[in-house]
Design a protein around this motif. Structure first.
Motif, PDB file in Angstrom:
ATOM      1  N   HIS A  37       0.905  -1.450   0.135  1.00  0.00           N
ATOM      2  CA  HIS A  37       0.424   0.036  -0.034  1.00  0.00           C
ATOM      3  C   HIS A  37       0.452   1.255   0.102  1.00  0.00           C
ATOM      4  CE1 HIS A  37       0.716   0.111   4.304  1.00  0.00           C
ATOM      5  NE2 HIS A  37       0.375   1.334   4.089  1.00  0.00           N
ATOM      6  N   ARG A  91      -6.061  -4.818  -7.066  1.00  0.00           N
ATOM      7  CA  ARG A  91      -4.942  -4.852  -5.879  1.00  0.00           C
ATOM      8  C   ARG A  91      -3.703  -5.108  -6.077  1.00  0.00           C
ATOM      9  NH1 ARG A  91      -8.811  -5.527  -2.469  1.00  0.00           N
ATOM     10  NH2 ARG A  91      -8.180  -6.925  -1.559  1.00  0.00           N
ATOM     11  N   GLU A 144     -10.652  -3.596  -6.772  1.00  0.00           N
ATOM     12  CA  GLU A 144     -11.471  -1.965  -6.146  1.00  0.00           C
ATOM     13  C   GLU A 144     -11.480  -1.325  -7.304  1.00  0.00           C
ATOM     14  OE1 GLU A 144     -12.325  -0.354  -2.728  1.00  0.00           O
ATOM     15  OE2 GLU A 144     -11.344  -1.870  -2.366  1.00  0.00           O
TER      16      GLU A 144
END
Length: 216
Positions: free
Chosen positions: A78, A119, A114
């Motif tokens: 992330h 992702r 997503e």
């Protein structure tokens, strides 16, 4: 290590599957809280597939799906500049290029997406006809997270998990029961209690079945 190096380091698919199953069992024994376990393995992902899953609790994750056509993997860091969340929800250039058609279903799996975008900051695969792991022609790879996400899978040694678990769980562990699990030997009460005195084999029966790990 980016995905370009990862595909050179990953062991054979059978080893990736074995280590993934072992990681899930070890975390099951060591951690009584399903919400904070790192590793999972679903032997019933679908009628024909199994899946190895990792969630680090800080936004990092991966999925490796084993199917009759081969193996397909996603990883997501992330904090990576390659994240779709900082690129207008678009995959990084080249990341999803050249994926074989047999893996389109895994590529488009909603559980790993997503708003229709995977992702992922890492993507790799290997068909049953391949003699090596593959990835797309990723452009300007920038800290995709492959090193941290897949280090235990790429390393493949029980010693690597010992180092990880002692740091993550803040406990001292013996190497021998970890080696035993890495070899996928039938799980016994002795092995379980050697890893965690608070756990009992009978309490883990259903979860072990979901992982597809052999019991004594």
């Amino acid at each position: 290590m980016s995905v370009l190096e990862l595909v050179k380091r990953l062991p054979e698919p059978d080893v990736v599957r074995r280590v993934s199953r072992a990681l899930a069992v070890l975390d099951l024994v060591l951690n009584e809280d399903p919400g904070t376990r790192y590793f999972e393995f679903d032997a019933r992902w679908s009628a024909t597939e199994e899946a190895a899953l990792m969630r680090d609790g800080s936004g990092g994750e991966y999925s490796i799906v084993f199917s009759p056509d081969g193996v397909f993997g996603y990883g997501f860091d992330h904090e990576s500049p390659m994240s779709p969340y900082v690129n207008e929800m678009k995959p990084w250039p080249g990341l999803l290029d050249d994926i074989p058609e047999v893996f389109y279903e895994q590529r488009d799996e909603k559980a790993f997406a997503e708003d229709g975008t995977p992702r992922a900051t890492v993507c790799f695969w290997r068909t049953t006809d391949d003699d090596a792991w593959r990835c797309g022609p990723v452009e300007n790879v920038q800290a995709d997270g492959a090193d941290e996400l897949f280090e235990l899978i790429a390393d493949g040694r029980p010693e690597a998990y010992l180092t990880f678990a002692e740091d993550y769980y803040q406990v001292a562990l013996d190497l021998e029961p970890i080696r035993y699990v890495y070899a996928l030997m039938p799980l016994t009460e002795y092995v379980v209690t050697s890893l965690n005195r608070e756990r009992r084999l009978s309490d883990l029966k259903d979860a072990i079945a979901e992982i597809g790990y052999p019991r004594s």
